[in-house]
Motif scaffolding. Structure first.
Motif, PDB file in Angstrom:
ATOM      1  N   VAL A  26       0.854  -1.196   0.000  1.00  0.00           N
ATOM      2  CA  VAL A  26       0.000   0.000   0.000  1.00  0.00           C
ATOM      3  C   VAL A  26       0.888   1.244   0.000  1.00  0.00           C
TER       4      VAL A  26
ATOM      5  N   SER B   4       1.031   4.155  -2.776  1.00  0.00           N
ATOM      6  CA  SER B   4       0.778   5.558  -2.442  1.00  0.00           C
ATOM      7  C   SER B   4       1.929   6.472  -2.859  1.00  0.00           C
TER       8      SER B   4
ATOM      9  N   TYR C 130      -1.711   7.676  -7.866  1.00  0.00           N
ATOM     10  CA  TYR C 130      -2.623   7.053  -6.916  1.00  0.00           C
ATOM     11  C   TYR C 130      -2.770   7.851  -5.623  1.00  0.00           C
TER      12      TYR C 130
ATOM     13  N   VAL D  18      -4.037   7.371  -2.158  1.00  0.00           N
ATOM     14  CA  VAL D  18      -4.355   6.248  -1.279  1.00  0.00           C
ATOM     15  C   VAL D  18      -4.770   6.776   0.086  1.00  0.00           C
TER      16      VAL D  18
ATOM     17  N   ARG E 233      -9.933  -0.085  -5.382  1.00  0.00           N
ATOM     18  CA  ARG E 233      -9.556   1.004  -6.288  1.00  0.00           C
ATOM     19  C   ARG E 233     -10.825   1.577  -6.902  1.00  0.00           C
TER      20      ARG E 233
END
Length: 138
Positions: free
Chosen positions: A68, A72, A77, A79, A107
């Motif tokens: 993750v 990020s 992205y 996040v 997502r």
């Protein structure tokens, strides 16, 4: 005498193993995504973002946190994370997003779910199931 030596060696081995395991468990890397509330999440309903649903103390959640983080850090992205432990209305949240457990990573594109990852998975599966093609393997 020989028995005492074997017992001492076994106790030392068990002690060292326990220390190593707890050291690895407690190692937490910096998180490059932010925790948000359910209310903040509702405000993002037309945006592109990746949602990381987790619980404090969840070992599978900790195991995918590096993936993750990696996601990020990538430019495309946004996040965010929601901790189920911190939600007053976690049942409503879980029902609305069909969260069956943690970790769950979803997502969203224009607020609509596109991809989902559930549970403890390896890096290739994590990025593949989320439809992320532009990541570098370790």
């Amino acid at each position: 005498m020989k028995k005492k030596f074997i017992i001492i060696v076994c106790l030392l081995f068990i002690s060292l193993t326990t220390i190593i395991i707890f050291k690895n468990i407690s190692n937490t890397e910096k998180e490059y995504f932010k925790d948000i509330t359910y209310e903040q999440l509702k405000e993002m309903e037309t945006e592109d973002y990746v949602l990381f649903v987790r619980k404090d103390g969840c070992m599978p959640c900790k195991s995918i946190t590096p993936y993750v983080n990696k996601l990020s850090k990538m430019a495309n992205y946004n996040v965010v994370s929601v901790r189920l432990n911190n939600l007053n209305n976690s049942d409503t949240f879980q029902n609305e997003l069909h969260i069956n457990g943690t970790p769950t990573v979803i997502r969203f594109k224009n607020g609509v779910e596109k991809n989902r990852v559930f549970g403890m998975v390896n890096e290739e599966t994590f990025f593949g199931d989320l439809g992320v093609k532009d990541y570098e393997k370790k």
